[in-house]
Design an enzyme around this catalytic site. Structure first.
Site, PDB file in Angstrom:
ATOM      1  N   HIS A 100       0.839  -1.191   0.000  1.00 31.00           N
ATOM      2  CA  HIS A 100       0.000   0.000   0.000  1.00 31.00           C
ATOM      3  C   HIS A 100       0.871   1.236   0.000  1.00 31.00           C
ATOM      4  O   HIS A 100       2.023   1.207   0.439  1.00 31.00           O
ATOM      5  CB  HIS A 100      -0.928   0.008   1.217  1.00 31.00           C
ATOM      6  CG  HIS A 100      -0.219  -0.203   2.518  1.00 31.00           C
ATOM      7  ND1 HIS A 100       0.138  -1.455   2.974  1.00 31.00           N
ATOM      8  CD2 HIS A 100       0.213   0.680   3.450  1.00 31.00           C
ATOM      9  CE1 HIS A 100       0.748  -1.340   4.137  1.00 31.00           C
ATOM     10  NE2 HIS A 100       0.821  -0.046   4.438  1.00 31.00           N
ATOM     11  N   HIS A 102       0.957   5.264   1.202  1.00 33.52           N
ATOM     12  CA  HIS A 102       0.352   6.293   2.054  1.00 33.52           C
ATOM     13  C   HIS A 102       0.466   7.635   1.341  1.00 33.52           C
ATOM     14  O   HIS A 102       1.562   8.017   0.903  1.00 33.52           O
ATOM     15  CB  HIS A 102       1.130   6.437   3.372  1.00 33.52           C
ATOM     16  CG  HIS A 102       1.147   5.232   4.254  1.00 33.52           C
ATOM     17  ND1 HIS A 102       0.414   5.138   5.411  1.00 33.52           N
ATOM     18  CD2 HIS A 102       1.849   4.068   4.176  1.00 33.52           C
ATOM     19  CE1 HIS A 102       0.653   3.978   6.015  1.00 33.52           C
ATOM     20  NE2 HIS A 102       1.530   3.308   5.276  1.00 33.52           N
TER      21      HIS A 102
HETATM   22  P1  5GP Z   1       1.821   0.243   7.369  1.00 33.57           P
HETATM   23  O1  5GP Z   1       2.255   0.455   8.787  1.00 33.57           O
HETATM   24  O2  5GP Z   1       1.640  -1.228   7.060  1.00 33.57           O
HETATM   25  O3  5GP Z   1       2.666   0.940   6.350  1.00 33.57           O
HETATM   26  O4  5GP Z   1       0.416   0.956   7.240  1.00 33.57           O
HETATM   27  C1  5GP Z   1      -0.798   0.333   7.535  1.00 33.57           C
HETATM   28  C2  5GP Z   1      -1.808   1.446   7.740  1.00 33.57           C
HETATM   29  O5  5GP Z   1      -3.103   0.881   7.711  1.00 33.57           O
HETATM   30  C3  5GP Z   1      -1.664   2.167   9.066  1.00 33.57           C
HETATM   31  O6  5GP Z   1      -1.436   3.555   8.840  1.00 33.57           O
HETATM   32  C4  5GP Z   1      -2.986   1.897   9.769  1.00 33.57           C
HETATM   33  O7  5GP Z   1      -3.460   3.002  10.514  1.00 33.57           O
HETATM   34  C5  5GP Z   1      -3.913   1.554   8.628  1.00 33.57           C
HETATM   35  N1  5GP Z   1      -4.973   0.634   8.987  1.00 33.57           N
HETATM   36  C6  5GP Z   1      -4.838  -0.518   9.704  1.00 33.57           C
HETATM   37  N2  5GP Z   1      -6.021  -1.128   9.831  1.00 33.57           N
HETATM   38  C7  5GP Z   1      -6.926  -0.351   9.189  1.00 33.57           C
HETATM   39  C8  5GP Z   1      -8.332  -0.470   8.977  1.00 33.57           C
HETATM   40  O8  5GP Z   1      -9.002  -1.401   9.420  1.00 33.57           O
HETATM   41  N3  5GP Z   1      -8.933   0.530   8.272  1.00 33.57           N
HETATM   42  C9  5GP Z   1      -8.225   1.593   7.767  1.00 33.57           C
HETATM   43  N4  5GP Z   1      -8.924   2.509   7.073  1.00 33.57           N
HETATM   44  N5  5GP Z   1      -6.902   1.722   7.929  1.00 33.57           N
HETATM   45  C10 5GP Z   1      -6.263   0.765   8.644  1.00 33.57           C
END
Ligand code: 5GP
Length: 114
Positions: A100, A102
């Protein structure tokens, strides 16, 4: 591979979706780190981390960047600027193993990142 993001794609759990097409989905982060914090994901589920990318994914990767830029413009943050981040594995701070991007904006970002 099934993650919370697969469930969002399949509409099994709710998310605040801001953009969707055949290839990608974009939705507001549940724990925003900036006034605008949107997650953009490919709908393919065979990409746990950036390390899984091969040549067949180039189109979808370009597409998620293109969609991020379109959303930045529609959210009104393109002129002031924004940040695009993709975390990979533990040291990169990845917590959801479905790749993903951001999109963060609406405030001045710090550098270096934490
Ligand atoms: P990572 O840390 O893997 O780069 O980012 C994962 C992101 O997904 C985090 O910023 C977290 O807040 C978001 N996230 C995790 N679970 C959910 C969810 O159930 N719904 C939404 N909308 N975002 C989520």
């Amino acid at each position: 591979m099934s993650t919370i993001f697969s469930k969002i794609i399949n509409k099994e759990i709710l998310a605040n979706i801001v953009y969707e097409d055949d290839l990608v989905l974009a939705f507001k982060d549940i724990t925003p780190q900036a006034p605008i914090h949107i997650i953009i994901i490919p709908k393919v589920t065979d990409l746990k981390t950036l390390n899984d990318i091969n040549e067949k994914h180039i189109t979808v990767l370009g597409h998620i960047v293109f969609v991020a830029i379109k959303i930045a413009k529609s959210e009104g943050i393109s002129e002031n600027g924004y940040r695009i981040v993709m975390n990979c594995n533990a040291d990169g701070g990845q917590s959801i193993f479905h790749i993903h991007l951001h999109l963060l904006g609406g405030r001045e970002m710090n550098w270096p990142p934490g």
